[in-house]
Design a protein around this motif. Structure first.
Motif, PDB file in Angstrom:
ATOM      1  N   SER A 290     -21.652   5.559  23.488  1.00 29.40           N
ATOM      2  CA  SER A 290     -22.681   5.059  22.670  1.00 29.40           C
ATOM      3  C   SER A 290     -23.355   3.697  22.731  1.00 29.40           C
ATOM      4  N   ASP A 291     -24.853   3.783  22.471  1.00 32.50           N
ATOM      5  CA  ASP A 291     -25.394   2.370  22.730  1.00 32.50           C
ATOM      6  C   ASP A 291     -25.006   1.304  21.548  1.00 32.50           C
ATOM      7  N   PHE A 292     -24.450   1.904  20.691  1.00 33.06           N
ATOM      8  CA  PHE A 292     -23.818   0.641  19.539  1.00 33.06           C
ATOM      9  C   PHE A 292     -22.774  -0.081  20.106  1.00 33.06           C
ATOM     10  N   GLN A 293     -22.917  -1.287  19.648  1.00 31.20           N
ATOM     11  CA  GLN A 293     -21.751  -2.392  19.886  1.00 31.20           C
ATOM     12  C   GLN A 293     -20.571  -2.064  18.919  1.00 31.20           C
ATOM     13  N   ILE A 294     -19.416  -1.536  19.318  1.00 30.80           N
ATOM     14  CA  ILE A 294     -18.280  -0.956  18.519  1.00 30.80           C
ATOM     15  C   ILE A 294     -17.018  -1.894  18.839  1.00 30.80           C
ATOM     16  N   ASP A 295     -16.496  -2.508  17.825  1.00 29.09           N
ATOM     17  CA  ASP A 295     -15.191  -2.762  18.057  1.00 29.09           C
ATOM     18  C   ASP A 295     -14.200  -2.106  17.777  1.00 29.09           C
ATOM     19  N   MET A 296     -12.901  -2.342  18.279  1.00 29.07           N
ATOM     20  CA  MET A 296     -11.707  -1.410  17.962  1.00 29.07           C
ATOM     21  C   MET A 296     -10.658  -2.085  17.710  1.00 29.07           C
ATOM     22  N   ALA A 297      -9.493  -1.731  16.996  1.00 28.84           N
ATOM     23  CA  ALA A 297      -8.346  -2.151  16.773  1.00 28.84           C
ATOM     24  C   ALA A 297      -7.311  -1.136  16.710  1.00 28.84           C
ATOM     25  N   MET A 298      -6.087  -0.983  17.354  1.00 25.38           N
ATOM     26  CA  MET A 298      -5.247  -0.236  17.526  1.00 25.38           C
ATOM     27  C   MET A 298      -3.761  -0.823  17.106  1.00 25.38           C
ATOM     28  N   LEU A 299      -3.165  -0.292  16.224  1.00 25.06           N
ATOM     29  CA  LEU A 299      -1.894  -0.804  15.915  1.00 25.06           C
ATOM     30  C   LEU A 299      -0.728   0.225  15.979  1.00 25.06           C
ATOM     31  N   PRO A 300       0.224   0.013  16.776  1.00 24.25           N
ATOM     32  CA  PRO A 300       1.461   0.895  16.851  1.00 24.25           C
ATOM     33  C   PRO A 300       2.080   1.055  15.623  1.00 24.25           C
ATOM     34  N   LEU A 301       2.372   2.140  15.044  1.00 25.23           N
ATOM     35  CA  LEU A 301       3.526   2.395  13.811  1.00 25.23           C
ATOM     36  C   LEU A 301       4.677   1.682  13.981  1.00 25.23           C
ATOM     37  N   ALA A 302       5.125   1.646  15.138  1.00 26.05           N
ATOM     38  CA  ALA A 302       6.650   1.165  15.297  1.00 26.05           C
ATOM     39  C   ALA A 302       6.738  -0.341  14.861  1.00 26.05           C
ATOM     40  N   SER A 303       5.382  -1.150  14.588  1.00 24.66           N
ATOM     41  CA  SER A 303       5.552  -2.367  14.126  1.00 24.66           C
ATOM     42  C   SER A 303       5.837  -2.508  12.536  1.00 24.66           C
ATOM     43  N   ASN A 304       5.474  -1.368  11.810  1.00 27.98           N
ATOM     44  CA  ASN A 304       5.183  -0.907  10.532  1.00 27.98           C
ATOM     45  C   ASN A 304       6.508  -1.153   9.908  1.00 27.98           C
ATOM     46  N   ALA A 305       7.041  -1.814   8.908  1.00 25.49           N
ATOM     47  CA  ALA A 305       8.299  -1.940   8.295  1.00 25.49           C
ATOM     48  C   ALA A 305       8.898  -0.559   7.966  1.00 25.49           C
ATOM     49  N   ARG A 306       8.058   0.158   6.891  1.00 30.52           N
ATOM     50  CA  ARG A 306       8.217   1.518   6.535  1.00 30.52           C
ATOM     51  C   ARG A 306       8.641   2.635   7.740  1.00 30.52           C
ATOM     52  N   ALA A 307       8.105   2.432   8.721  1.00 29.30           N
ATOM     53  CA  ALA A 307       8.294   3.211  10.060  1.00 29.30           C
ATOM     54  C   ALA A 307       9.643   2.828  10.412  1.00 29.30           C
TER      55      ALA A 307
ATOM     56  N   THR B 192      -2.329  -2.323  -0.574  1.00 27.82           N
ATOM     57  CA  THR B 192      -1.462  -1.441  -0.300  1.00 27.82           C
ATOM     58  C   THR B 192       0.000  -1.786  -0.535  1.00 27.82           C
ATOM     59  N   VAL B 193       0.846  -0.843  -0.818  1.00 27.13           N
ATOM     60  CA  VAL B 193       2.105  -0.911  -1.113  1.00 27.13           C
ATOM     61  C   VAL B 193       2.920  -1.407  -0.056  1.00 27.13           C
ATOM     62  N   TYR B 194       3.809  -2.343  -0.422  1.00 29.17           N
ATOM     63  CA  TYR B 194       4.870  -2.941   0.727  1.00 29.17           C
ATOM     64  C   TYR B 194       6.032  -2.454   0.414  1.00 29.17           C
ATOM     65  N   PRO B 195       6.915  -1.956   1.138  1.00 29.76           N
ATOM     66  CA  PRO B 195       6.402  -1.395   2.519  1.00 29.76           C
ATOM     67  C   PRO B 195       5.866   0.150   2.419  1.00 29.76           C
ATOM     68  N   SER B 196       4.954   0.337   3.435  1.00 25.69           N
ATOM     69  CA  SER B 196       4.309   1.689   3.213  1.00 25.69           C
ATOM     70  C   SER B 196       3.709   1.769   4.609  1.00 25.69           C
ATOM     71  N   MET B 197       3.471   3.152   5.176  1.00 23.69           N
ATOM     72  CA  MET B 197       2.691   3.412   6.185  1.00 23.69           C
ATOM     73  C   MET B 197       1.211   2.999   6.055  1.00 23.69           C
ATOM     74  N   SER B 198       0.676   3.232   4.927  1.00 23.69           N
ATOM     75  CA  SER B 198      -0.650   2.773   4.837  1.00 23.69           C
ATOM     76  C   SER B 198      -0.961   1.339   4.992  1.00 23.69           C
ATOM     77  N   GLY B 199       0.012   0.176   4.923  1.00 22.75           N
ATOM     78  CA  GLY B 199      -0.181  -1.089   5.216  1.00 22.75           C
ATOM     79  C   GLY B 199      -0.763  -1.128   6.567  1.00 22.75           C
ATOM     80  N   SER B 200      -0.362  -0.257   7.607  1.00 20.35           N
ATOM     81  CA  SER B 200      -0.739  -0.351   8.990  1.00 20.35           C
ATOM     82  C   SER B 200      -2.442  -0.083   9.067  1.00 20.35           C
ATOM     83  N   VAL B 201      -2.895   0.865   8.084  1.00 14.99           N
ATOM     84  CA  VAL B 201      -4.135   0.881   7.974  1.00 14.99           C
ATOM     85  C   VAL B 201      -4.952  -0.415   7.586  1.00 14.99           C
TER      86      VAL B 201
END
Length: 456
Positions: free
Chosen positions: A363-380, A436-445
């Motif tokens: 794309s010609d757009f300027q896009i930022d990206m964040a990627m977070l491993p689920l392994a760092s999530n408490a619920r995971a 988001t609920v703590y702890p929850s997988m959705s917390g990573s979102v």
């Protein structure tokens, strides 16, 4: 009162029928194989039911990490599993038929030929009948592609519609094709306890998906004992005395007990009379439609896999709804593929929405990206989840969410927050600020969104 005739009773057809009836039309739905179509009877519903059993066994196999000891002999009874699969498919079909009947939709079991934009001829068990109509929706779906050198016999060489006749777990299932269907069945049979070889003509499994996600899945497959053969193209499959022999184009062979062909789909557009209507098809035989499901023939619409737009049940249903809204004068929101969410039901799952990594890179757009491993999530951590991640794309400076990827257990549920964000053009701050609920997988979102907070 307008009379709408729908050919095909899958998601594109039955959802269209419900909308048309609600908008005051008289509706006739013609289906040759059973209400719900292949999605309900032989494809999506059965395969995800099989996968549900596989996922349970996968969870059981890792239960020791959570302090639960189970007998090593825990296994699936495939005859019982497949009987349940088919029973649930029939039950879902019956539920849909009940909804249609309650909406006064006339259902005809038979094979249709479109005589003109105002008439459909139906061949039924009782004979032929002619249906006069004001408009037509074609939603006839697709069927598995096979090869002249790999002919299914329903016993050892199988399409994904035939696997539910198996009474015993295959000793060694060879899956040919590493797209969504192939990867899902390879994951399922691996989880059920069969030895699995996945023959992929590409350099990685799921070549159409996010590369980071595909790499996670391939790593998990290999770690769980699956033999993944990349850059390997099938030349032929043949029966042997006690199984199958798959020959590759480079001369190598793979022996197994069964072979599942996952070679793609062919649209069910033959024999409908489309040629005499002058309807425009593409080179693959798919019906060309616009964003409100119109075909090249006035008064005739099309929805679902027969259009090849994006072969998902959710897209088929939406195309059908849009077609009826457009036809009958209701508010119309044309199909926007940039807002479609989809899921690959491997273990772990891959869910995506909006822009892909490939589109971002091109794309010609300027896009930022964040990627977070689920392994760092408490619920995971609590659930013993080690594989997966959340990835979010946003417009630089504005922070508007334009896409996302979730890899993990129940990713198909977790993606919904990002799907809403993409659909409503929410910013990463709006996603992050929602509790988001703590702890929850959705917390990573929320956390991944938080990391994309635009800096001034």
């Amino acid at each position: 009162m307008a009379h709408v005739t729908i050919v095909g009773g899958g998601p594109g057809g039955y959802e269209a029928a419900l909308v048309a009836s609600r908008l005051g039309a008289e509706v006739t739905l013609i289906e040759r194989d059973g209400i719900g179509g292949s999605t309900v009877l032989t494809d999506c519903v059965p395969s995800k039911t099989l996968i549900a059993t596989s996922d349970l066994l996968t969870d059981v196999s890792s239960s020791a990490e959570l302090g639960v000891k189970v007998p090593s002999s825990v296994r699936a009874d495939l005859a019982v599993v497949d009987a349940r699969v088919l029973s649930l498919a029939q039950a879902q079909s019956a539920d849909i038929a009940h909804r249609l009947a309650a909406s006064d939709v006339v259902m005809i079991a038979g094979t249709a030929t479109i005589e003109s934009p105002g008439a459909v001829v139906v061949r039924t068990a009782e004979g032929e009948q002619r249906v006069e109509t004001d408009a037509i929706l074609i939603a006839t779906g697709a069927h598995p592609r096979v090869s002249p050198d790999a002919q299914p016999d329903g016993e050892r060489i199988l399409t994904w519609e035939q696997v539910y006749g198996l009474q015993e777990l295959p000793e060694h299932m060879i899956v040919v094709g590493s797209g969504v269907t192939g990867a899902e069945f390879a994951s399922a049979y691996n989880g059920l306890g069969a030895a699995v070889t996945l023959v992929s003509s590409r350099d990685r499994v799921l070549p159409g998906e996010d590369a980071d996600a595909s790499n996670v899945i391939e790593d998990v497959f290999t770690r769980r004992g699956m033999n993944v053969m990349g850059n390997s193209r099938m030349a032929s499959v043949e029966r042997t005395d006690d199984g199958v022999l798959v020959t590759l184009t480079d001369g190598r062979t793979v022996s197994g007990s069964h072979c599942l062909l996952a070679l793609g789909s062919i649209p069910n557009t033959q024999g409908l009379g489309l040629e005499q209507l002058g309807m425009v098809l593409d080179d693959g035989g798919f019906i060309k439609v616009d964003r409100v499901s119109r075909t090249s023939v006035r008064g005739v619409y099309a929805a679902g896999d027969c259009t090849g737009v994006l072969m998902l049940a959710s897209v088929a249903a939406q195309q059908g709804r849009i077609a009826m809204s457009h036809l009958l004068g209701d508010a119309v929101h044309p199909l926007d593929l940039a807002k479609v969410s989809s899921n690959v039901f491997t273990s772990p799952e891959i869910a995506t929405v909006g822009m892909s990594q490939k589109q971002v890179d091109e794309s010609d757009f300027q896009i930022d990206m964040a990627m977070l491993p689920l392994a760092s999530n408490a619920r995971a951590k609590m659930q013993g989840v080690h594989d997966g991640f959340v990835k979010i794309f946003s417009r630089r400076g504005m922070g508007v969410v334009v896409g996302g990827v979730v890899v993990g257990p129940k990713a198909s549920e977790l993606i919904h927050a990002l799907s809403i964000a993409v659909s409503a053009s929410l910013t990463v701050d709006q996603v992050a600020d929602a509790f988001t609920v703590y702890p929850s997988m959705s917390g990573s979102v929320a956390e991944a969104a938080r990391r994309l907070h635009p800096l001034v």
